[in-house]
Write an enzyme that holds these catalytic residues in place. Structure first.
Site, PDB file in Angstrom:
ATOM      1  N   GLU A  22      11.058  -6.974  69.313  1.00  0.00           N
ATOM      2  CA  GLU A  22      10.896  -6.942  67.849  1.00  0.00           C
ATOM      3  C   GLU A  22       9.950  -8.025  67.338  1.00  0.00           C
ATOM      4  O   GLU A  22       9.246  -7.809  66.355  1.00  0.00           O
ATOM      5  CB  GLU A  22      12.264  -7.082  67.157  1.00  0.00           C
ATOM      6  CG  GLU A  22      13.181  -5.892  67.327  1.00  0.00           C
ATOM      7  CD  GLU A  22      14.099  -5.994  68.538  1.00  0.00           C
ATOM      8  OE1 GLU A  22      14.995  -5.135  68.689  1.00  0.00           O
ATOM      9  OE2 GLU A  22      13.912  -6.954  69.338  1.00  0.00           O
ATOM     10  N   PHE A  58      30.210  -5.338  64.816  1.00  0.00           N
ATOM     11  CA  PHE A  58      29.280  -5.391  65.939  1.00  0.00           C
ATOM     12  C   PHE A  58      27.836  -5.336  65.441  1.00  0.00           C
ATOM     13  O   PHE A  58      27.459  -4.471  64.668  1.00  0.00           O
ATOM     14  CB  PHE A  58      29.553  -4.216  66.893  1.00  0.00           C
ATOM     15  CG  PHE A  58      28.593  -4.142  68.043  1.00  0.00           C
ATOM     16  CD1 PHE A  58      28.585  -5.122  69.025  1.00  0.00           C
ATOM     17  CD2 PHE A  58      27.682  -3.096  68.144  1.00  0.00           C
ATOM     18  CE1 PHE A  58      27.704  -5.063  70.096  1.00  0.00           C
ATOM     19  CE2 PHE A  58      26.787  -3.028  69.213  1.00  0.00           C
ATOM     20  CZ  PHE A  58      26.796  -4.019  70.186  1.00  0.00           C
ATOM     21  N   GLN A  59      27.042  -6.292  65.876  1.00  0.00           N
ATOM     22  CA  GLN A  59      25.631  -6.427  65.508  1.00  0.00           C
ATOM     23  C   GLN A  59      25.424  -6.542  63.997  1.00  0.00           C
ATOM     24  O   GLN A  59      24.392  -6.120  63.480  1.00  0.00           O
ATOM     25  CB  GLN A  59      24.804  -5.275  66.085  1.00  0.00           C
ATOM     26  CG  GLN A  59      24.671  -5.345  67.602  1.00  0.00           C
ATOM     27  CD  GLN A  59      23.635  -4.409  68.172  1.00  0.00           C
ATOM     28  OE1 GLN A  59      23.311  -3.370  67.583  1.00  0.00           O
ATOM     29  NE2 GLN A  59      23.095  -4.743  69.337  1.00  0.00           N
ATOM     30  N   LYS A  97      23.702   1.527  57.309  1.00  0.00           N
ATOM     31  CA  LYS A  97      23.635   2.840  57.950  1.00  0.00           C
ATOM     32  C   LYS A  97      24.111   3.956  57.027  1.00  0.00           C
ATOM     33  O   LYS A  97      23.508   5.036  56.977  1.00  0.00           O
ATOM     34  CB  LYS A  97      24.460   2.823  59.233  1.00  0.00           C
ATOM     35  CG  LYS A  97      24.298   4.084  60.100  1.00  0.00           C
ATOM     36  CD  LYS A  97      25.091   3.945  61.388  1.00  0.00           C
ATOM     37  CE  LYS A  97      24.954   5.185  62.261  1.00  0.00           C
ATOM     38  NZ  LYS A  97      23.665   5.233  62.960  1.00  0.00           N
ATOM     39  N   MET A 102      -2.232 -28.726  74.335  1.00  0.00           N
ATOM     40  CA  MET A 102      -2.283 -29.511  73.102  1.00  0.00           C
ATOM     41  C   MET A 102      -1.218 -30.600  73.106  1.00  0.00           C
ATOM     42  O   MET A 102      -1.468 -31.735  72.665  1.00  0.00           O
ATOM     43  CB  MET A 102      -2.111 -28.602  71.886  1.00  0.00           C
ATOM     44  CG  MET A 102      -2.329 -29.320  70.561  1.00  0.00           C
ATOM     45  SD  MET A 102      -4.023 -29.940  70.367  1.00  0.00           S
ATOM     46  CE  MET A 102      -4.828 -28.466  69.709  1.00  0.00           C
TER      47      MET A 102
END
Length: 557
Positions: free
Chosen positions: A50, A112-113, A162, A461
């Site tokens: 993602e 969940f999630q 959802k 760097m």
């Protein structure tokens, strides 16, 4: 007619001319992906992660000026977008992130999630929405696009539970609401008077010149007042590198000639720039000898970092159009002549290794004149910013404000998808290890993408800072134990690999890599102690610029 909420989102995307979306599916966003499957007018780009999708959507937006769209599921899918959203926020990139979430009835129950992505992203978005009423869904999507591209652009998040995606909603197509440019909120009389009186003006152009599409107006303004244009990292490509009006990059790793040019000026006109710490350094010493005019669309930026003599708040393109009509045309080209002399006097310091990063960059620049150029973050980013020859605006995709290692592969993919042109990614071995999974995306899409890995077996760097300011204590920067074979890695992903370790081989290897039909990776072996110079130490002023370092890390200048 009633349709599913997810279908209404798809129709709103088409309304907003968002025909390319980047993302990754999951349980709480599956309904939206199901509706996208049915819509042939929208191209879905499935990435490997993602975060890669967020950076690809950014790259798409940076290359086109259009709103980038990224879609992810709830929980880890949503949190994996956070770095890309923050990156877009700090660089003022228009982005709409659409996330799924658990049904409204399960919100706040540690389902969940489930995660409060709106709360997490509140500080790094222009606005965000949690759509709990299905009847609000279409207007929230439309509003998100409007906010993302209006005034100072930026990211907006829409979190859609959802059950809202599954609910039946009324949908009626509406015309796109075009953002209105805010009227100028300043009397320009003082600014015009200061410009007309100045004898040695310099323009400092930032990312706002790119965002507003003001390159032609900027060049016209520079010609009118005979002023060289110094650019921040975000402003690069606003003026062609080959132009006599291009002074180069300003700031910590800017050209030494620009530091001297600013020191000779009696007026600095900052346009769409914010005087960040990487430009202003010690703000108490910045341009104390010169007047400063600040032009910006965001009122919050005026006098935030540097107090100016006069300001104009408004869209850069509109302001420059007006200034080009009212400021006096100057005949004295003293500053342009000085710019040319200083460039000749203070060339970029040469690299010392068998393979010079500058050789690679120069050779790519000459052979990929129409490419979209992306970078990750680190030494390679600054070498490119200093030395690449940019011909057109929006041809340079880099993470300026957040400085995100791992940005490059996603951004290059987004740039290639957006433009249909070859994308070139300059990265370091440290940065590349953070995003090389997106090679799978690039090869699956068979994109014209060439990756140049500046392979110095260290976090370059950080090592440079440790050499200069931390008595050579190289803590957690040595990557010698990392045995990645980038040629075999490229082959494993279905790309073609090349190795380059000598300047004399650069033209042939680079030409072959750029001509490869698909994805190629060039492992560029460079010296571990190759430094990016010039450099202004953190918190110091332009008078403290370092132009050379001996092999023991001592500053020679």
């Amino acid at each position: 007619m009633k349709i599913k909420g997810a279908a209404a989102i798809v129709k709103c995307l088409l309304e907003q001319n968002a025909t390319t979306v980047f993302g990754y599916p999951g349980g709480q966003i599956i309904d939206l992906f199901d509706e996208l499957y049915k819509e042939p007018k929208i191209t879905q780009i499935l990435t490997s992660h993602e975060q890669g999708a967020a950076h690809a959507a950014e790259g798409f937006a940076r290359a086109t000026g259009k709103v980038g769209v990224v879609i992810a599921t709830s929980g880890p899918g949503a949190t994996n977008l956070v770095t890309g959203i923050a990156d877009a926020y700090l660089d003022s990139i228009p982005l709409v992130a659409i996330t799924g979430n658990v049904p409204v009835s399960l919100l706040g129950r540690d389902s969940f999630q489930e995660v409060d992505i709106a709360g997490i992203t509140m500080p790094i978005t222009k606005h965000n929405f949690i759509v709990k009423d299905p009847d609000d869904l279409a207007d929230c999507i439309r509003r998100a696009f409007y906010i993302a591209r209006s005034d100072r652009p930026g990211p907006v998040l829409v979190d859609v539970p959802k059950n809202v995606q599954q609910a039946l909603v009324e949908y009626e197509q509406k015309p796109v609401e075009e953002p209105h440019k805010p009227p100028m909120q300043a009397d320009i009389t003082d600014s015009v008077e200061i410009i007309n009186r100045s004898k040695r003006p310099v323009i400092y152009a930032g990312g706002g010149c790119i965002a507003s599409g003001a390159s032609s107006e900027l060049i016209e303004f520079a010609k009118r007042i005979k002023a060289p244009v110094a650019m921040s990292v975000m402003g690069l490509s606003a003026v062609p590198t080959s132009s006599e009006y291009c002074a180069g990059m300003i700031g910590m790793h800017g050209h030494a000639s620009v530091a001297h040019l600013i020191d000779e000026s009696d007026l600095v006109i900052a346009i769409g720039a914010r005087f960040s710490d990487r430009v202003a350094g010690d703000r108490s010493k910045f341009c104390k000898h010169a007047k400063i005019i600040h032009i910006d669309i965001d009122a919050a930026e005026i006098d935030k970092n540097i107090v100016c003599s006069a300001h104009i708040r408004g869209d850069v393109k509109q302001v420059l159009k007006l200034l080009n009509m009212v400021v006096n045309e100057k005949s004295d080209a003293y500053m342009l002549d000085l710019n040319a002399k200083l460039k000749a006097k203070y060339p970029l310091p040469a690299c010392r290794g068998k393979l010079s990063p500058r050789t690679v960059i120069d050779c790519v620049s000459k052979n990929a004149t129409d490419a979209v150029v992306a970078t990750d973050v680190g030494q390679h980013q600054m070498w490119v910013a200093q030395g690449y020859s940019f011909n057109a605006p929006r041809s340079f995709l880099t993470s300026g404000g957040l400085g995100t290692m791992g940005f490059g592969m996603g951004a290059a993919i987004g740039g290639a998808v957006a433009t249909g042109k070859r994308a070139v990614l300059f990265t370091g071995d440290g940065s590349f290890h953070m995003n090389l999974n997106e090679l799978a995306t690039a090869t699956r899409l068979n994109l014209p993408l060439t990756v140049f890995v500046f392979d110095n077996r260290t976090l370059g760097m950080v090592r440079q800072w440790q050499t200069l300011f931390y008595s050579e204590r190289y803590s957690s920067t040595d990557l010698d134990a990392n045995k990645t074979d980038f040629i075999k890695l490229a082959q494993a992903f279905g790309a073609k690999g090349f190795r380059l370790d000598d300047d004399k081989d650069a033209p042939n290897v680079i030409k072959a890599a750029l001509e490869h039909n698909g994805v190629s990776v060039v492992d560029c072996i460079i010296d571990k102690d190759e430094f990016v110079l010039p450099m202004i130490p953190p918190g110091k002023g332009m008078g403290d610029i370092i132009t050379s370092i001996d092999r023991k890390g001592r500053k020679d200048a």
